[in-house]
Design an enzyme around this catalytic site. Structure first.
Site: not given
Ligand code: IDP
Ligand code: MG
Length: 138
Positions: A57, A49, A126, A9, A91, A115, A112
């Protein structure tokens, strides 16, 4: 043999831990079979997502995911979907086990670092989102 999708990320690319993340997968018998660097738009992050579109969120998450470059990877190995999730850790880094990527590098539940697809169904969606068949070598 399974193939799964992982992403370093924007916090991971900015913290200079791309190699560290990939190295942890490779050291655990996972093979990189596709890889590139991207910078998602908000709408591309929303599409990725979409399963979380009703979550509180979602706006913050898609803003974060489009805030800088990401490295997207196709990863292959025996039981790769669950294995990659294990190497990543929970997570929330506060709940992640010692030695996991998120425990070692993540700042918080949103930022975090990494993914990983959570099921075969997610992996199929994905992987297709970022790669075509000519871009995966496994
Ligand atoms: P996962 O990445 O471990 O599969 P998910 O529940 O699928 O976790 O959530 C997707 C991403 O959304 C997380 O990796 C994290 O970046 C963000 N996220 C999850 N839960 C929260 C939260 O409670 N607050 C803020 N961001 C969250
Ligand atoms: Mg998830």
């Amino acid at each position: 043999m399974e193939t799964t999708l992982s992403i370093v990320k924007p916090d991971g690319t900015s913290k200079n831990v791309i190699g560290e993340v990939i190295g942890r997968f490779e050291k655990n018998g996972i093979k990189v079979v596709g890889l590139r660097m991207i910078h998602m738009s908000i709408s591309q992050a929303e599409g990725f997502y979409y399963v979380h579109r009703e979550r509180p969120f979602f706006g913050s998450l898609t803003e974060f995911m489009s805030s800088g470059p990401c490295v997207v990877m196709a990863l292959q190995g025996e039981g790769a979907i669950a294995k990659v999730r294990g190497i990543m850790g929970a997570t929330n880094p506060d709940e992640a086990e010692e030695g996991t990527i998120r425990k070692d590098f993540a700042d918080n539940i949103e930022h975090n670092i990494v993914h990983g697809s959570d099921s075969q169904e997610s992996a199929d969606y994905e992987l297709n989102y970022f790669f075509n068949s000519l871009q995966i070598f496994g």
